[in-house]
Design an enzyme around this catalytic site. Structure first.
Site, mmCIF file in Angstrom:
data_model
loop_
_atom_site.group_PDB
_atom_site.id
_atom_site.type_symbol
_atom_site.label_atom_id
_atom_site.label_comp_id
_atom_site.label_asym_id
_atom_site.label_seq_id
_atom_site.Cartn_x
_atom_site.Cartn_y
_atom_site.Cartn_z
ATOM 1 N N GLY A 41 54.969 35.709 27.196
ATOM 2 C CA GLY A 41 54.553 35.593 28.591
ATOM 3 C C GLY A 41 53.061 35.381 28.717
ATOM 4 C CB CYS A 77 47.332 36.237 44.062
ATOM 5 S SG CYS A 77 47.980 37.525 43.020
ATOM 6 N NE ARG A 104 56.610 35.458 38.921
ATOM 7 C CZ ARG A 104 56.198 36.713 39.076
ATOM 8 N NH1 ARG A 104 56.015 37.204 40.277
ATOM 9 N NH2 ARG A 104 55.981 37.487 38.037
ATOM 10 C CG ASN A 142 57.330 47.228 15.998
ATOM 11 O OD1 ASN A 142 58.343 47.591 16.611
ATOM 12 N ND2 ASN A 142 57.355 46.284 15.061
ATOM 13 C CE1 TYR A 163 51.577 50.102 22.585
ATOM 14 C CE2 TYR A 163 52.407 48.878 20.701
ATOM 15 C CZ TYR A 163 51.727 49.966 21.219
ATOM 16 O OH TYR A 163 51.190 50.909 20.385
ATOM 17 C CG ASP A 167 55.037 41.284 38.046
ATOM 18 O OD1 ASP A 167 54.033 42.024 38.047
ATOM 19 O OD2 ASP A 167 55.140 40.272 38.766
ATOM 20 C CE1 TYR A 197 24.505 51.554 61.312
ATOM 21 C CE2 TYR A 197 22.475 52.835 61.199
ATOM 22 C CZ TYR A 197 23.294 51.937 61.866
ATOM 23 O OH TYR A 197 22.906 51.433 63.074
#
Lengths: 443, 443
Positions: free
Chosen positions: B7, B42, B131, B272, B274, B278, B420
């Site tokens: 991915g 995004c 996507r 081993n 991971y 998503d 401020y």
């Protein structure tokens, strides 16, 4: 029961309004030398610049508003000449007459006075300080017939004024005694970025030298700096503010190292006399030393604490982080907590993280550079942060204010969850990246 | 030693780059179905809207960049069809051929797939999901010949797309099954303010109803909602994303309630292997329940944790607050932590503080309304915050993320020191005012 408040700045009027919020019966009387009340002195440079249309805009309420809407009496253009804390009385002069008024509680919100060094020519026509709306109005008028100005002092107000004059087309020189601009707010390296911006905008800046003398026959014609004369039609003395503590002395209140001494409830050494705003000294959150915090926000928060205690609600004022922000043209700059410079001066060893990034996703139009310097103590707790950038600095300073207040650790901050959308942030938040940079220097 | 990463989204590529940052020798191979890598999904709505010029702009690196600059191999347009976790091998197909590759470490960064409900007409020409960059390009082309669009789903992406189409002149209808827009991000009352804004901008919104059917002969002509047909030339299915967990299942990794189960080090049940992004489930900071956190920022933070553990540096991923922000036209909206709605659903009793304010001093030009809803547990700790406003929402959400993470109390927040200056804030920071409002409801 009557509370008398001396001074109508942010501290005084917040105290008045907060008392009224919680107590409908207390008589609240504000006595002030000012003609206009409830205005924002921080806004004066932006009126001069033309961003804000007129001085009327920055006056948010009139004394009549206060009477009508909150039943608060404001006696304007009146000078308190004595406080008798044994008999709980103040004496004030208005229109040449003297008056006496009893109090149950007294609040000293006497503010500060611009400090003008005792140099030759300081009383010439064309020399101004920046404190009240009237100051602003006079400067505005005088600038219309001026071609050049020297601003003495490179704090936030001085630089905001300098930029404002430049925008109006005047020739502008800033003269600062310290070896950097913004000496109270930023470290030299971060201040340098602001200096570069101002110079690019055409503002001349002279460091390491005071204004020694102001010259001119009837009015300002120039200033002497080092062995040079800088021609100028007007001079702005932005050389700091001194707390007004005379009335506190007359009342017999204890004076601390810098200003009126108060406890966490904003109470002076005399139990029914409180003091708030630029006239009091506070404790620095990181160094635990007494210090000054001459900010409108500090005055407002202190006013709320004093008022609550007067009406019998428990409230305490915490040590300060002196969170500050300023916007100068297209640049926002801010700082909170300890600077590396001040850490050095206090013998605190620190580790610094840095980040240069953008305020939006790299490909999103309008993103602006932002630079962060983050300061950690040797245990890994964040103790300070300074930011210079094109936008979105203020809220990042606020986030760091919370982080310092809660003692966030460097690893927590590096892994902190931040939100992201391309038009408003980067997927890697610069605050986290600055912490990550520092994290690698710990072992 | 070789790490294979499946991915090339934010999670996968952050893992790859972070491994390389700390380990110059590890062989790092990314296998991805995508043609383009290192882009920001995004950003797609903002390209459609025209704010960002082209899809090329949002692709930040090419596979060649990764090879040249970081010695990371990216195999694009390749599909991993099997993971053999006994023999530490993956099998992938590319250009019709099958390949095997050994790994020492495997990282599943398989992301999610847009969920499209199994309704009639879902495969018609003119129906899209959002996507990949390719999705965006197709939508962009199709929109050029379209007059009207229905967006199914009123999450952030759906609404950003809806606004983008409206800006391009299409007739836009959003259809949402839930009784409110932004059902995962905001409470109904805060979502209502966003709805009002979108309706004022001309976007039609239908709540409480699903898209039942998409009708059309060869291509989309309309959708059926309730007993009405809404004419439309195109349909965007923004009805959520489902984690891609098939490869994890094939590998024999334990699957949790919603997605791949991982520990704090982002390790699956197979030491081993991971997993990040998503496709994994995480723990909610406030409720302690497992949940999804389908945000680019989460994927990035998880990728860093996985990579560090792979190269032997201690790192842990904390429970999530799901901090989110979106910008829709002139409106920013964000949320972090627990909503009042979700508190109710989890049987947590909360106290709410609110504030309506401005983003600049009242008299400063350009200030925009901002509304804050702040949520406290009954012990007075802040647990959530939602903000809708014209500017400066994102960093306030970030500040609240820190506050929730550190368990700031309502009284601390009401009295917190904020910075401020008139052009960038009010003297009373809205976050403090919202906390002050809540404080009065505690006794």
């Amino acid at each position: 029961m009557r509370t008398i408040i001396i001074g109508s700045g942010a501290g005084g009027l917040t105290t008045a309004s907060t008392i009224r919020k919680y107590d409908k019966d207390m008589e609240v009387v504000v006595i002030t030398m000012d003609k206009y009340v409830a205005y924002s002195p921080c806004a004066i440079p932006y009126v001069i610049e033309g961003e804000i249309k007129s001085f009327e805009d920055i006056i948010m309420h009139t004394p009549e508003d206060y009477k009508k809407e909150r039943n608060i009496d404001i006696i304007t253009e009146a000078k308190v000449v004595d406080v008798n804390s044994k008999e709980n009385k103040v004496v004030y002069e208005k229109d040449g007459e003297k008056f006496e008024l009893d109090y149950d509680y007294l609040v000293l919100a006497t503010g500060g006075t611009p400090f003008v060094p005792p140099i030759e020519g300081k009383d010439l026509e064309g020399v101004f300080t920046v404190r009240t709306v009237e100051d602003g109005m006079k400067i505005d008028e005088y600038a219309k017939k001026s071609k050049s100005v020297v601003v003495a002092g490179a704090g936030a107000i001085g630089l905001e004024m300098a930029y404002a004059f430049k925008k109006r087309g005047l020739d502008v020189t800033v003269v600062e005694m310290a070896p950097q601009i913004l000496p109270r707010a930023l470290d030299p390296d971060m201040a340098e970025k602001v200096k570069e911006y101002l110079e690019k905008e055409g503002v001349k800046i002279i460091l390491n030298k005071p204004v020694e003398k102001i010259v001119g026959k009837d009015k300002v014609e120039g200033v002497v700096v080092g062995n040079k004369i800088i021609e100028a039609d007007m001079v702005i003395m932005a050389t700091g503010v001194r707390p007004n503590i005379e009335l506190a002395k007359k009342a017999g209140c204890e004076i601390g190292r810098w200003a009126i001494k108060v406890n966490e409830r904003m109470q002076t050494s005399i139990p029914n006399i409180y003091a708030v705003g630029d006239c009091v000294e506070v404790v620095d959150f990181v160094t635990k030393q007494v210090t000054l915090s001459p900010f409108g926000t500090t005055a407002v928060r202190q006013g709320k604490v004093a008022a609550k205690n007067i009406v019998g609600i428990k409230a305490e004022f915490s040590p300060v982080l002196n969170a500050m922000v300023s916007k100068i043209g297209g640049l926002e700059l801010g700082g909170v907590g300890l600077s590396a410079l001040s850490a050095n001066q206090n013998g605190i060893s620190v580790i610094v993280g840095r980040c240069k990034a953008l305020t939006r996703a790299r490909y999103y139009p309008g993103g602006k550079p932002i630079e962060i310097k983050m300061i950690f103590d040797k245990n890994g707790n964040v103790v300070g942060c300074q930011i210079v950038g094109g936008e979105r600095v203020a809220e990042r300073i606020d986030a760091m204010s919370i982080a310092i207040f809660k003692g966030v650790r460097v690893d927590e901050l590096a892994n902190m969850e931040f939100c992201y959308a391309p038009p408003v942030s980067m997927v890697n938040e610069p605050l986290a990246l600055a912490a990550e940079d520092a994290l690698e220097k710990f072992d």
